[in-house]
Scaffold this motif. Structure first.
Motif, PDB file in Angstrom:
ATOM      1  N   THR A 222      75.261  25.980  10.372  1.00  9.61           N
ATOM      2  CA  THR A 222      74.756  24.946  10.261  1.00  9.61           C
ATOM      3  C   THR A 222      73.909  24.489   9.456  1.00  9.61           C
ATOM      4  N   TRP A 223      73.368  23.071   8.660  1.00  8.46           N
ATOM      5  CA  TRP A 223      72.937  22.771   8.166  1.00  8.46           C
ATOM      6  C   TRP A 223      72.668  20.968   8.217  1.00  8.46           C
ATOM      7  N   LEU A 224      71.545  20.483   7.314  1.00 10.51           N
ATOM      8  CA  LEU A 224      71.508  19.546   7.503  1.00 10.51           C
ATOM      9  C   LEU A 224      71.155  18.894   6.452  1.00 10.51           C
ATOM     10  N   GLN A 225      71.363  17.503   6.041  1.00 13.77           N
ATOM     11  CA  GLN A 225      70.714  16.502   5.201  1.00 13.77           C
ATOM     12  C   GLN A 225      69.749  15.105   5.561  1.00 13.77           C
ATOM     13  N   VAL A 226      68.545  15.134   4.743  1.00 15.80           N
ATOM     14  CA  VAL A 226      67.859  13.685   4.723  1.00 15.80           C
ATOM     15  C   VAL A 226      68.001  13.024   4.264  1.00 15.80           C
ATOM     16  N   GLU A 227      68.345  11.426   4.358  1.00 18.45           N
ATOM     17  CA  GLU A 227      68.089  10.855   2.864  1.00 18.45           C
ATOM     18  C   GLU A 227      67.287   9.870   3.000  1.00 18.45           C
ATOM     19  N   LEU A 228      67.096   8.999   2.287  1.00 16.18           N
ATOM     20  CA  LEU A 228      66.545   7.371   2.172  1.00 16.18           C
ATOM     21  C   LEU A 228      66.549   6.787   1.607  1.00 16.18           C
ATOM     22  N   GLN A 229      67.010   5.423   2.125  1.00 18.14           N
ATOM     23  CA  GLN A 229      67.048   4.301   0.532  1.00 18.14           C
ATOM     24  C   GLN A 229      66.143   3.272   1.494  1.00 18.14           C
ATOM     25  N   GLY A 230      65.297   2.364   0.215  1.00 19.07           N
ATOM     26  CA  GLY A 230      64.668   1.469   1.116  1.00 19.07           C
ATOM     27  C   GLY A 230      64.453  -0.116   0.139  1.00 19.07           C
ATOM     28  N   THR A 231      64.289  -0.685   0.151  1.00 20.83           N
ATOM     29  CA  THR A 231      64.070  -1.865  -0.506  1.00 20.83           C
ATOM     30  C   THR A 231      63.023  -2.032  -0.828  1.00 20.83           C
TER      31      THR A 231
ATOM     32  N   GLN B  84      65.242  12.941  -8.907  1.00 25.07           N
ATOM     33  CA  GLN B  84      65.218  11.862  -8.303  1.00 25.07           C
ATOM     34  C   GLN B  84      64.802  11.047  -8.924  1.00 25.07           C
ATOM     35  N   THR B  85      65.092   9.676  -9.784  1.00 32.41           N
ATOM     36  CA  THR B  85      64.529   8.320  -9.246  1.00 32.41           C
ATOM     37  C   THR B  85      65.212   7.163 -10.334  1.00 32.41           C
ATOM     38  N   ASP B  86      64.817   6.187 -10.481  1.00 35.62           N
ATOM     39  CA  ASP B  86      65.199   4.478 -10.568  1.00 35.62           C
ATOM     40  C   ASP B  86      64.824   4.065 -11.339  1.00 35.62           C
ATOM     41  N   GLY B  87      63.383   4.741 -11.906  1.00 36.95           N
ATOM     42  CA  GLY B  87      63.080   4.059 -13.220  1.00 36.95           C
ATOM     43  C   GLY B  87      62.238   3.372 -12.460  1.00 36.95           C
ATOM     44  N   LYS B  88      61.601   2.755 -11.187  1.00 40.15           N
ATOM     45  CA  LYS B  88      60.686   2.529  -9.960  1.00 40.15           C
ATOM     46  C   LYS B  88      60.143   3.574  -9.329  1.00 40.15           C
ATOM     47  N   SER B  89      61.089   5.042  -8.846  1.00 37.51           N
ATOM     48  CA  SER B  89      60.096   4.864  -7.359  1.00 37.51           C
ATOM     49  C   SER B  89      60.708   7.032  -7.806  1.00 37.51           C
ATOM     50  N   SER B  90      60.229   7.588  -7.960  1.00 37.67           N
ATOM     51  CA  SER B  90      61.146   9.183  -7.599  1.00 37.67           C
ATOM     52  C   SER B  90      60.853   9.733  -6.699  1.00 37.67           C
ATOM     53  N   ILE B  91      61.040  10.866  -6.962  1.00 30.97           N
ATOM     54  CA  ILE B  91      61.115  11.546  -4.842  1.00 30.97           C
ATOM     55  C   ILE B  91      60.460  13.201  -5.775  1.00 30.97           C
ATOM     56  N   TRP B  92      58.654  13.474  -5.010  1.00 31.32           N
ATOM     57  CA  TRP B  92      58.198  14.366  -5.930  1.00 31.32           C
ATOM     58  C   TRP B  92      58.389  15.633  -4.966  1.00 31.32           C
ATOM     59  N   THR B  93      58.975  17.203  -4.968  1.00 30.87           N
ATOM     60  CA  THR B  93      59.209  17.420  -3.678  1.00 30.87           C
ATOM     61  C   THR B  93      59.761  16.958  -2.783  1.00 30.87           C
ATOM     62  N   ASP B  94      59.159  16.441  -1.973  1.00 30.60           N
ATOM     63  CA  ASP B  94      59.369  15.743  -0.232  1.00 30.60           C
ATOM     64  C   ASP B  94      58.478  14.722  -0.101  1.00 30.60           C
ATOM     65  N   THR B  95      58.343  13.823  -1.215  1.00 28.00           N
ATOM     66  CA  THR B  95      57.185  12.743  -1.177  1.00 28.00           C
ATOM     67  C   THR B  95      58.013  11.529  -1.728  1.00 28.00           C
ATOM     68  N   PHE B  96      58.879  10.502  -1.849  1.00 26.49           N
ATOM     69  CA  PHE B  96      58.604   9.117  -2.639  1.00 26.49           C
ATOM     70  C   PHE B  96      57.911   8.713  -2.825  1.00 26.49           C
TER      71      PHE B  96
ATOM     72  N   ALA C 211      67.129  -2.008  -4.487  1.00 27.51           N
ATOM     73  CA  ALA C 211      67.104  -1.272  -3.517  1.00 27.51           C
ATOM     74  C   ALA C 211      66.928  -0.144  -3.896  1.00 27.51           C
ATOM     75  N   THR C 212      66.843   1.035  -3.772  1.00 27.61           N
ATOM     76  CA  THR C 212      66.789   2.480  -4.326  1.00 27.61           C
ATOM     77  C   THR C 212      68.187   2.999  -3.840  1.00 27.61           C
ATOM     78  N   PRO C 213      68.019   3.876  -4.655  1.00 27.97           N
ATOM     79  CA  PRO C 213      69.466   4.525  -4.239  1.00 27.97           C
ATOM     80  C   PRO C 213      68.866   5.413  -2.435  1.00 27.97           C
ATOM     81  N   TRP C 214      70.081   6.008  -2.486  1.00 30.13           N
ATOM     82  CA  TRP C 214      69.780   6.920  -1.630  1.00 30.13           C
ATOM     83  C   TRP C 214      69.061   8.120  -2.305  1.00 30.13           C
ATOM     84  N   TYR C 215      68.030   8.613  -2.399  1.00 31.44           N
ATOM     85  CA  TYR C 215      67.336   9.931  -2.393  1.00 31.44           C
ATOM     86  C   TYR C 215      67.643  10.599  -1.168  1.00 31.44           C
ATOM     87  N   VAL C 216      67.640  11.997  -1.760  1.00 27.38           N
ATOM     88  CA  VAL C 216      67.463  13.534  -0.733  1.00 27.38           C
ATOM     89  C   VAL C 216      66.137  14.120  -0.466  1.00 27.38           C
TER      90      VAL C 216
END
Length: 454
Positions: free
Chosen positions: A130-139, A169-181, A145-150
């Protein structure tokens, strides 16, 4: 006193709790009185928002597809009748496998403070298969809205998948830096005003295996750009009996997990607090470690916090999840607003792992500089100086250090610093890991509530 210098609602509350605990009086009464006083004055909120889903009611508030909710002492989410199956190619092994999956999506959480950064964390049991994935989507504040970021793909073990962050992972407004939006350019005023988290649980097809997730949350914050922070007033003299482990005695061990030494500050700090709370590994669990190595549990922590994309053991949520894999423990990644809040936790018996960066000249007695380092704060002296178990020490007995309060709070709480080449580098703005019992005492619950964690 300017607004920026005014103590926040949580800081004032933290002072009251620390004073009550130290005096042997009721923390609950202190909290009630402080909150009432703050409400009367219209005190501002702290710029940190930690939200979690932990109760059965919390889990019921989300949308489930194939997830079954469990109640009892530790409510959470498991796979019921899987929602479907999918292929996953592990980028670190090249292996493609088919997995059944189920999802749970949180309700939208509106941040108490529009955020420039968000860090998710979770507590789970993931048996083999088993394993899991966590994603974030924001406004954003502009309504888009952001995309769904892993935010992480995680398993307690490393046989089925290699736990990993996801780059690029980026949309030109925000990015994921390893573990941080992170907002790409906070100076524009753009912020994240709300978010939801999506949890996907995976298992080997045709089995009844399942991950069990009992805590899912995220910390959003908007810490102002600063090279220095206001000085705090000492309010506690107390030291916790936390085991001492040196990262340096592991230098050169297990290159596949980043070679020990200075690279292992995070898992070494994690293991100190895990063992403070009574967490122990069995000889069988440690049997893979070279028997010639001292403190083999540190090697174990490094292996099972290692992020195969980042190429190191410093992924903050992976360390919190590792700690929570020990029975009876929870772990979160958050920020604290002041040393006063840290005193509140110490007074309740809760040590903290803090992240900081500094030049050699900025921390008296350290004897080194660092672009990023984790320490375990275990108490305060009568003068208010910080007592830290600093794993960047030559051996275990040398780990206990005392650092000057004013220097230490500045290197931990600031968001910007001058680096050795004369440029400007980032600071963590008070990032910490908090590990605490699954069933905290009333005093511990009050202290955690005072710093925004429930």
């Amino acid at each position: 006193m300017s607004r920026a210098q005014q103590p926040s609602r949580r800081t004032v509350l933290a002072v009251a709790v620390a004073a009550a605990v130290a005096a042997g009086t009721s923390p609950a009464a202190a909290v009630t009185a402080s909150v009432a006083d703050d409400d009367a004055k219209g005190a501002p909120s702290r710029p940190i928002d930690y939200q979690s889903w932990t109760t059965y009611s919390d889990w019921r508030s989300g949308a489930a597809q194939g997830v079954r909710l469990v109640s009892g002492r530790r409510p959470g989410a498991v796979i019921g009748a899987a929602a479907g199956s999918t292929d996953y190619t592990d980028p670190h092994t090249g292996t493609t496998a088919t997995w059944e999956y189920a999802t749970w999506t949180s309700p939208v959480h509106r941040l108490g403070v529009p955020a420039t950064e968000v860090i998710a964390s979770w507590n789970a049991h993931t048996p083999d298969g088993t394993w899991l994935q966590v994603e974030l989507q924001g406004t954003y504040t502009d309504g888009t809205a952001t995309p769904w970021y892993v935010m992480g793909r995680w398993a307690a073990g490393d046989q089925d998948i290699k736990r990993t962050s996801v780059d690029d992972q980026t949309d030109g407004k925000s990015s994921i830096w390893t573990d941080t939006f992170a907002i790409d350019d906070a100076s524009t005023g753009l912020r994240l005003v709300s978010y939801r988290l999506r949890l996907t649980l995976y298992r080997t097809p045709g089995t009844h295996l399942t991950p069990t997730v009992w805590r899912l949350g995220a910390m959003g914050s908007d810490i102002p750009d600063r090279f220095t922070v206001p000085a705090s007033t000492p309010g506690l003299a107390q030291e916790l009996a936390v085991p001492r482990f040196s990262q340096e005695i592991h230098k050169g061990q297990y290159p596949e997990y980043d070679n020990g030494g200075e690279a292992w500050c995070s898992p070494t700090s994690s293991q100190m607090i895990i063992e403070y709370w009574g967490g122990r590994l069995t000889p069988e669990q440690l049997s893979w470690v070279d028997p010639a190595y001292a403190d083999p549990q540190v090697d174990h922590a490094a292996r099972f916090t290692y992020d195969y994309q980042y190429g190191g053991c410093g992924n903050w949520p992976f360390n919190a999840a590792y700690a929570a894999s020990y029975p009876g423990l929870q772990g979160v990644v958050t920020r604290l607003a002041s040393l006063t809040e840290l005193e509140t936790l110490i007074a309740a018996g809760i040590p903290a792992i803090t992240s900081q960066s500094f030049l050699k000249t900025e921390l008296t007695g350290a004897g080194y500089g660092t672009s990023g380092h984790l320490m375990t704060v275990i108490g305060f002296t009568a003068d208010g100086d910080v007592i830290a178990n600093d794993p960047a020490s030559p051996d275990d007995p040398a780990v206990r250090r005392v650092y000057l309060r004013r220097e230490w709070e500045n290197i931990w709480l600031r968001t910007k610093r001058h680096n050795a080449s004369g440029g400007v580098s980032s600071g963590t703005g008070g990032v910490c890991y908090l590990y605490f019992p699954a069933d905290p005492s009333p005093c511990q619950r009050k202290a955690l509530a005072a710093v925004g964690v429930r």
